[in-house]
Design a protein around this motif. Structure first.
Motif, mmCIF file in Angstrom:
data_model
loop_
_atom_site.group_PDB
_atom_site.id
_atom_site.type_symbol
_atom_site.label_atom_id
_atom_site.label_comp_id
_atom_site.label_asym_id
_atom_site.label_seq_id
_atom_site.Cartn_x
_atom_site.Cartn_y
_atom_site.Cartn_z
ATOM 1 N N ASP B 54 -140.748 94.010 42.916
ATOM 2 C CA ASP B 54 -141.011 94.795 41.712
ATOM 3 C C ASP B 54 -140.040 95.959 41.547
ATOM 4 O OD1 ASP B 54 -142.566 95.160 39.433
ATOM 5 O OD2 ASP B 54 -143.686 96.777 40.376
ATOM 6 N N LEU B 55 -139.427 96.360 42.644
ATOM 7 C CA LEU B 55 -138.476 97.478 42.606
ATOM 8 C C LEU B 55 -137.241 97.035 43.372
ATOM 9 C CD1 LEU B 55 -140.428 100.704 43.623
ATOM 10 C CD2 LEU B 55 -138.958 100.485 41.647
ATOM 11 N N VAL B 56 -136.083 97.311 42.815
ATOM 12 C CA VAL B 56 -134.860 96.964 43.542
ATOM 13 C C VAL B 56 -133.961 98.186 43.577
ATOM 14 C CG1 VAL B 56 -132.844 95.475 43.633
ATOM 15 C CG2 VAL B 56 -135.011 94.558 42.842
ATOM 16 N N GLU B 57 -133.565 98.570 44.776
ATOM 17 C CA GLU B 57 -132.615 99.663 44.917
ATOM 18 C C GLU B 57 -131.262 99.043 45.221
ATOM 19 O OE1 GLU B 57 -134.364 102.009 47.985
ATOM 20 O OE2 GLU B 57 -136.044 102.625 46.708
ATOM 21 N N VAL B 58 -130.328 99.242 44.326
ATOM 22 C CA VAL B 58 -129.019 98.605 44.480
ATOM 23 C C VAL B 58 -128.084 99.567 45.198
ATOM 24 C CG1 VAL B 58 -127.101 97.555 43.263
ATOM 25 C CG2 VAL B 58 -129.401 97.339 42.356
ATOM 26 N N ASP B 59 -127.634 99.180 46.377
ATOM 27 C CA ASP B 59 -126.670 100.000 47.109
ATOM 28 C C ASP B 59 -125.252 99.574 46.787
ATOM 29 O OD1 ASP B 59 -128.597 101.496 48.360
ATOM 30 O OD2 ASP B 59 -128.844 100.066 49.988
ATOM 31 N N GLU B 60 -125.085 98.289 46.635
ATOM 32 C CA GLU B 60 -123.755 97.786 46.346
ATOM 33 C C GLU B 60 -123.914 96.483 45.588
ATOM 34 O OE1 GLU B 60 -121.467 96.814 49.784
ATOM 35 O OE2 GLU B 60 -119.649 96.437 48.632
ATOM 36 N N ASN B 61 -123.152 96.341 44.539
ATOM 37 C CA ASN B 61 -123.160 95.078 43.811
ATOM 38 C C ASN B 61 -121.793 94.889 43.171
ATOM 39 O OD1 ASN B 61 -123.666 92.817 42.311
ATOM 40 N ND2 ASN B 61 -124.855 93.880 40.747
ATOM 41 N N THR B 62 -120.962 94.125 43.857
ATOM 42 C CA THR B 62 -119.641 93.840 43.302
ATOM 43 C C THR B 62 -119.560 92.394 42.836
ATOM 44 O OG1 THR B 62 -118.931 93.561 45.586
ATOM 45 C CG2 THR B 62 -118.329 95.614 44.496
ATOM 46 N N SER B 63 -120.727 91.748 42.717
ATOM 47 C CA SER B 63 -120.744 90.386 42.194
ATOM 48 C C SER B 63 -120.504 90.419 40.695
ATOM 49 C CB SER B 63 -122.087 89.731 42.498
ATOM 50 O OG SER B 63 -123.063 90.227 41.616
ATOM 51 N N VAL B 64 -120.357 89.269 40.084
ATOM 52 C CA VAL B 64 -120.101 89.229 38.645
ATOM 53 C C VAL B 64 -121.367 89.477 37.832
ATOM 54 C CG1 VAL B 64 -118.104 87.722 38.793
ATOM 55 C CG2 VAL B 64 -120.386 86.722 38.635
ATOM 56 N N LEU B 65 -122.499 89.455 38.489
ATOM 57 C CA LEU B 65 -123.759 89.621 37.752
ATOM 58 C C LEU B 65 -124.164 91.093 37.699
ATOM 59 C CD1 LEU B 65 -125.778 86.632 39.237
ATOM 60 C CD2 LEU B 65 -124.428 86.689 37.153
ATOM 61 N N ALA B 66 -124.752 91.485 36.593
ATOM 62 C CA ALA B 66 -125.219 92.869 36.431
ATOM 63 C C ALA B 66 -126.401 93.141 37.356
ATOM 64 C CB ALA B 66 -125.615 93.102 34.978
ATOM 65 N N ASP B 67 -126.570 94.397 37.703
ATOM 66 C CA ASP B 67 -127.661 94.806 38.596
ATOM 67 C C ASP B 67 -129.007 94.278 38.103
ATOM 68 O OD1 ASP B 67 -125.710 96.195 39.833
ATOM 69 O OD2 ASP B 67 -126.552 98.199 39.484
ATOM 70 N N GLU B 68 -129.286 94.527 36.825
ATOM 71 C CA GLU B 68 -130.609 94.160 36.323
ATOM 72 C C GLU B 68 -130.780 92.650 36.258
ATOM 73 O OE1 GLU B 68 -128.089 96.060 35.166
ATOM 74 O OE2 GLU B 68 -129.075 97.194 33.567
ATOM 75 N N PHE B 69 -129.685 91.948 36.105
ATOM 76 C CA PHE B 69 -129.733 90.484 36.101
ATOM 77 C C PHE B 69 -130.199 89.986 37.473
ATOM 78 C CE2 PHE B 69 -128.378 86.181 36.066
ATOM 79 C CZ PHE B 69 -128.130 85.803 34.764
ATOM 80 N N ILE B 70 -129.600 90.546 38.513
ATOM 81 C CA ILE B 70 -129.988 90.129 39.865
ATOM 82 C C ILE B 70 -131.405 90.606 40.180
ATOM 83 C CG2 ILE B 70 -129.463 90.400 42.317
ATOM 84 C CD1 ILE B 70 -126.529 90.478 41.592
ATOM 85 N N ALA B 71 -131.723 91.818 39.724
ATOM 86 C CA ALA B 71 -133.079 92.344 39.966
ATOM 87 C C ALA B 71 -134.120 91.412 39.345
ATOM 88 C CB ALA B 71 -133.209 93.742 39.385
ATOM 89 N N HIS B 72 -133.814 90.916 38.163
ATOM 90 C CA HIS B 72 -134.740 89.992 37.499
ATOM 91 C C HIS B 72 -134.882 88.718 38.311
ATOM 92 C CE1 HIS B 72 -135.581 86.904 34.264
ATOM 93 N NE2 HIS B 72 -136.652 87.635 34.309
ATOM 94 N N ARG B 73 -133.764 88.191 38.791
ATOM 95 C CA ARG B 73 -133.817 86.970 39.593
ATOM 96 C C ARG B 73 -134.617 87.193 40.872
ATOM 97 N NH1 ARG B 73 -130.713 82.892 38.198
ATOM 98 N NH2 ARG B 73 -130.517 82.027 40.298
#
Lengths: 133, 339
Positions: B54-73
């Motif tokens: 339910d909560l995602v803390e993003v420390d690093e995301n250099t993938s092609v997908l946006a933070d919220e996109f991955i959080a949703h997945r």
């Protein structure tokens, strides 16, 4: 944008009551109960259970507004018991029916597990059709 | 109303389980009315509690997908919810934001170092201990290779490092908390009650095939005969359920939990009605174990909005060394996230 929060559909607000009763002023033994944060799941269930009682003359529910999660349940009884008592009785009957159902389901599931253990090995995805009965 | 006929051999609901599989249950519910069966269906669909991120803390995301996109997945990954009674709702918990009594922390830490495109799977989520019980929060993995659903793909040099907080919730709030993918529900397959009025071009019997298995189960059997008189007092009393679980709960647990949730709803009503009579508003601890959300409101929910807070937490020394992931022993070493 102005949509209500999703949790507003099941969490009571501050000081909000689950059920309130308003007695009808024109008809004896008739009341309207307002249920907060409930929907058809409970409304229809209670309505139909109340109708099974020989003392209930009328029982119906409505949801006044689709965006407001509450429903009104109107009950009229033949004065041998109050609408509130009828509602309480209906709730108790349903709780006991659900307990029976829970017991029955456990029993049948265990039975099924014992019988079916040998046969269902290959069909992991559960898509296979086994003829019923 | 005439219920005499059905009360002869047994009172109360009856269940016949036709098929049972690890993720599916096909059963027939008898001696109940339509409202009861439908309430059970609705409860199982929307109000059985499960776990989901339910909560995602993003420390690093250099993938092609946006933070919220991955959080949703991440939110949609089924998590084991066995004996979820051990987990509290975050809103009912005493803690400030979340704690180990009301949440489960999963960390995802992956970097692609090879030339091949790397896939990050649900199995790469590392569950933090301690947690309320030994199952709850494990990603559900049912494929033979033991990978689970793909979360994202990484190219050489790309990395994701996220801390995911899984909470208890119900599907009424968000579909990610749904315990079932679908519940098949049918009654009166031969349409003898005429609840349906079929639209047809030429021949409704040809154009609307019946479910043979359900239709043959009905003891009355067979399609409507022309000379049969219509019984307008008849009510449905046999319901065909086909429940498919997502994997976070066993199908029988979904049914049992659904029953429990319904009982809690009714108990809450009874408690309120009894409380009113005593004129002291909240009678409190009378008989029913009502788990209804207490007065807690608002506050905690504000926190939920922060899906993608890029919030670095140096204190969190997750057990990163634990070789649960294939990427565990890679550049980031054993000692927590390189600070």
């Amino acid at each position: 944008m102005n949509a209500p929060d999703r949790f507003d559909t099941f969490l009571l607000g501050d000081g909000e009551k689950k059920v309130t009763e308003v007695a009808d002023t024109r008809i004896p033994s008739a009341s309207t109960f307002t249920f907060n944060k409930e929907d058809h799941t409970l409304g229809n269930l209670l309505r139909s259970q109340l109708l099974k009682s020989p003392h209930v003359k009328y029982s119906g529910y409505r949801i006044p507004h689709p965006l407001v999660s509450s429903f009104e349940l109107r009950i009229q009884t033949d004065s041998t018991l109050t609408p509130r008592a009828a509602l309480q009785q209906a709730c108790r009957e349903l709780v006991s029916d659900l307990s029976t159902l829970s017991r029955e389901f456990t029993k049948e599931w265990e039975l099924r597990k014992m019988v079916g253990d040998g046969a269902k090995g290959d069909d992991k995805d559960g898509k296979g059709k086994v003829p019923g009965r | 109303m005439d219920y005499g006929a059905m009360d002869i051999d047994q009172v109360g609901p009856r269940v016949i389980i036709r098929e049972s599989f690890p993720n599916r249950a096909d059963f027939v519910l008898e001696h109940v009315d339509l409202a009861f069966a439908n309430s059970l269906r609705r409860t199982m669909l929307a109000e059985v509690p499960t776990m989901a991120i339910d909560l995602v803390e993003v420390d690093e995301n250099t993938s092609v997908l946006a933070d919220e996109f991955i959080a949703h997945r991440l939110g949609l990954i089924p998590l084991n919810s066995k004996q979820i009674e051990d987990v509290l709702y975050t809103r009912d918990c005493d803690c400030d934001q979340y704690c180990e009594n009301c949440s489960i922390t999963l960390t995802m830490h992956a970097k692609c170092t090879g030339d091949e495109i790397m896939k990050v799977y649900a199995r790469d989520l590392v569950v933090a201990e301690p947690r309320p019980n030994e199952w709850v929060g494990n990603p559900v993995i049912t494929d033979e290779a033991g990978l689970g659903p793909v979360i994202c793909k990484l190219r050489k040099g790309q990395a994701v490092r996220m801390k995911c907080i899984a909470k208890k919730g119900i599907a009424k709030e968000h579909a990610k908390w749904a315990p079932t993918s679908a519940i098949g529900f049918e009654y009166d397959p031969n349409n003898k009650l005429r609840h349906l009025d079929y639209w047809y071009e030429v021949d409704p019997i040809k154009e609307w095939p019946v479910d043979d298995r359900n239709a043959s189960w009905e003891s009355e059997g067979g399609p409507q005969q022309d000379d049969e008189t219509f019984d307008y007092n008849a009510v449905p009393s046999r319901f065909f359920f086909d429940l498919e679980s997502i994997g976070n709960l066993e199908p029988d647990a979904v049914v049992q939990q659904g029953i429990k949730v319904m009982q809690q709803k009714l108990a809450a009503v009874l408690q309120e009605l009894a409380g009113d009579e005593n004129r002291n508003g909240n009678a409190g601890g009378d008989g029913f174990g009502v788990q209804e959300p207490d007065g807690m409101q608002g506050g905690d929910y504000g926190v939920d909005q922060g899906y993608t807070t890029p919030y670095v937490n140096p204190g969190a020394t997750s057990q990163w060394g634990g070789g649960a992931t294939p990427y565990g022993a890679t550049p980031y070493g054993q000692s927590g996230w390189n600070q």
